[in-house]
Scaffold this active site. Structure first.
Site, PDB file in Angstrom:
ATOM      1  N   HIS A 278     -16.468  60.473  30.542  1.00 40.32           N
ATOM      2  CA  HIS A 278     -15.284  59.871  31.162  1.00 40.32           C
ATOM      3  C   HIS A 278     -15.561  58.501  31.811  1.00 40.32           C
ATOM      4  CE1 HIS A 278     -16.515  61.978  34.818  1.00 40.32           C
ATOM      5  NE2 HIS A 278     -16.026  63.129  34.460  1.00 40.32           N
TER       6      HIS A 278
ATOM      7  N   HIS B   4     -17.115  76.221  38.152  1.00 38.77           N
ATOM      8  CA  HIS B   4     -16.341  74.979  38.141  1.00 38.77           C
ATOM      9  C   HIS B   4     -15.488  74.961  36.875  1.00 38.77           C
ATOM     10  CE1 HIS B   4     -15.323  70.817  38.338  1.00 38.77           C
ATOM     11  NE2 HIS B   4     -16.437  70.279  37.895  1.00 38.77           N
TER      12      HIS B   4
ATOM     13  N   GLU C 252     -14.042  72.432  35.315  1.00 33.95           N
ATOM     14  CA  GLU C 252     -14.027  71.270  34.414  1.00 33.95           C
ATOM     15  C   GLU C 252     -14.575  71.690  33.047  1.00 33.95           C
ATOM     16  OE1 GLU C 252     -15.745  67.632  35.977  1.00 33.95           O
ATOM     17  OE2 GLU C 252     -14.620  66.439  34.514  1.00 33.95           O
TER      18      GLU C 252
ATOM     19  N   ASP D 291     -16.488  70.683  30.767  1.00 33.16           N
ATOM     20  CA  ASP D 291     -17.879  70.654  30.298  1.00 33.16           C
ATOM     21  C   ASP D 291     -18.607  71.960  30.651  1.00 33.16           C
ATOM     22  OD1 ASP D 291     -17.463  69.632  32.887  1.00 33.16           O
ATOM     23  OD2 ASP D 291     -19.361  68.566  32.916  1.00 33.16           O
TER      24      ASP D 291
ATOM     25  N   HIS E  28     -17.636  69.355  42.552  1.00 33.64           N
ATOM     26  CA  HIS E  28     -17.010  68.084  42.262  1.00 33.64           C
ATOM     27  C   HIS E  28     -15.480  68.134  42.270  1.00 33.64           C
ATOM     28  CE1 HIS E  28     -15.989  65.659  38.343  1.00 33.64           C
ATOM     29  NE2 HIS E  28     -15.773  64.900  39.365  1.00 33.64           N
TER      30      HIS E  28
ATOM     31  N   ASP F 296     -22.435  71.153  39.304  1.00 36.61           N
ATOM     32  CA  ASP F 296     -22.581  69.689  39.217  1.00 36.61           C
ATOM     33  C   ASP F 296     -23.553  69.133  40.268  1.00 36.61           C
ATOM     34  OD1 ASP F 296     -20.955  69.129  37.056  1.00 36.61           O
ATOM     35  OD2 ASP F 296     -19.191  68.659  38.247  1.00 36.61           O
TER      36      ASP F 296
ATOM     37  N   TYR G 151     -25.792  59.818  38.940  1.00 39.56           N
ATOM     38  CA  TYR G 151     -24.810  60.910  38.866  1.00 39.56           C
ATOM     39  C   TYR G 151     -24.074  61.037  40.198  1.00 39.56           C
ATOM     40  CZ  TYR G 151     -22.945  65.477  37.645  1.00 39.56           C
ATOM     41  OH  TYR G 151     -22.104  66.517  37.362  1.00 39.56           O
TER      42      TYR G 151
ATOM     43  N   HIS H 275     -26.221  70.354  34.723  1.00 37.17           N
ATOM     44  CA  HIS H 275     -26.573  69.217  33.865  1.00 37.17           C
ATOM     45  C   HIS H 275     -28.025  68.853  34.135  1.00 37.17           C
ATOM     46  CE1 HIS H 275     -22.401  68.331  32.813  1.00 37.17           C
ATOM     47  NE2 HIS H 275     -22.083  68.288  34.083  1.00 37.17           N
TER      48      HIS H 275
END
Ligand code: FEO
Length: 388
Positions: A21, A75, A77, A79, A141, A160, A188, A219
């Site tokens: 993004h 989370h 999101e 990903d 996040h 995250d 990050y 990640h």
């Protein structure tokens, strides 16, 4: 990969990812899910939707999908949740998430989850022979974010938080090198987490009492060395406190080279005064790399040329991006070259103030090409007013 006995990392590697993004990811990334095997098997997070084959192949090499009884979504999101519906359908597992996680997953997948446990902050659950504790980490996040702690093994699944976009065959920070991982963790943090610094402080304080042997982010690489864990937690604390670093960052966008000459003059003055200085040409450096250096910056110096009575679009884009990232209270200064009107550069100062920077001195602007004497004056001003 078995990280510790009965805890596996299902690491989906996205080697090709070059932008996330709008954030540049030259080293790719990973989506780390974790499997805790026990009387009941529990999966923590999934992966991005297009990693389906890689993800399910790895997972099935450790446990049959039907044998997964619970799926924790730290989370919502995509990903991390991209494969959650497929996993729930194939396994028949129960979903565990925060209240916001439930709402956000429903909004992403347009369905209700019939088998679901909604957990509260600091709630513990005993599932078979595995104990878990959940800590809600809103805005680190997203509003739905939480982390999961496995007290028996002292593992913190941090999602995250503490992550880095690094695709690697390795699993642990110490296998890749602390300096490289810290640089990517800082990038990050600065690009993803910085707007939520006050939430980060609350999260750090709520995790303070935990005995943590490993931090397992969603990640990048896993933090397993005690000193390295202390280092990244201290760094997060420092970054969240918006503490100034030592660097002088000279960020510029140039049209015919005049602004570049001015940037170089500032750079040489800083180096001569033994500052750690870095020049960042916006036509070469990605804005997310520039932002990644801000936590280490003491002073930010922004230079631009003027085009159509506006600052250059690359610089305007950077300032718009910075406005959302909220690097509050850092000192900034401006310089630049213009053709016929100086006022766009005055607006430039105002834009930086609106983005949250302190701009204690008016900028230094030159019409067209700087003469040698003007560069000397610029250097003197920069040395005496900005650096001192
Ligand atoms: Fe890695 Fe906020 O997702």
């Amino acid at each position: 990969m078995e990280i510790v006995k009965d805890v596996y990392c299902i690491k989906t590697v996205d080697w090709d990812l070059k932008t996330f993004h709008g954030y540049s990811t030259p080293y790719g990334t990973t989506y780390n899910a974790y499997l805790c095997k026990g009387e009941e098997n529990i999966l923590i997070d999934t992966a991005k939707y297009y990693c389906e084959e890689q993800f399910f192949k790895m997972l099935e090499s450790i446990v049959p999908i039907k044998k997964i009884s619970y799926v924790i979504s730290n989370h919502a999101e995509l990903d991390h949740s991209g494969l959650i519906v497929k996993l729930l359908e194939r396994s028949g597992a129960t979903l565990i998430c925060s209240q916001k996680g439930k709402e956000n997953l429903e909004r992403h997948f347009h369905r209700e989850f019939s088998k679901i446990i909604v957990v509260q902050d600091k709630q513990t659950l005993k599932i078979g022979n595995i104990s878990l504790q959940f800590f809600l980490t809103p805005m680190v996040h997203w509003p739905d974010s939480m982390v999961t702690y496995l007290p028996d093994k002292k593992l913190l699944f941090s999602n995250d938080a503490f992550g880095q976009h690094i695709a690697s065959t390795k699993f642990f920070v110490d296998e890749v090198g602390l300096d490289i991982v810290l640089r990517e963790a800082r990038k990050y943090y600065a690009n993803i987490v910085n707007p939520y610094a006050s939430s980060v402080k609350k999260v750090l304080s709520s995790l303070d009492s935990l005995d943590i042997q490993m931090i397992l982010p969603s990640h990048g690489l896993i933090w397993r060395d005690r000193v390295q864990i202390e280092t990244i937690v201290e760094k997060y604390s420092k970054w969240a406190g918006n503490e100034a670093g030592q660097k002088i960052l000279i960020v510029y966008a140039t049209m015919w080279g005049s602004t570049k000459k001015m940037a170089e003059r500032c750079y040489l003055e800083a180096v001569e005064k033994k500052y750690e200085a870095e020049m960042m040409n916006l036509s070469i450096k990605h804005i997310s790399d520039i932002v990644g250096e801000i936590p280490e910056a003491k002073i930010l110096v922004f230079g631009t040329s003027v085009l159509h009575n506006q600052i250059l679009p690359e610089m305007a884009g950077l300032i718009t991006y910075l406005s959302g990232l909220k690097f509050i209270g850092r000192k900034a200064w401006t310089f630049g070259s213009y053709g016929w009107a100086e006022f766009p550069l005055r607006k430039f100062e105002a834009m930086l103030k609106e983005a949250g920077f302190e701009v204690p001195h008016t900028g230094f602007y030159i019409k067209f090409v700087p003469e040698q004497q003007q560069l000397v004056e610029l250097g003197k001003f920069f040395r005496e007013k900005i650096l001192d």
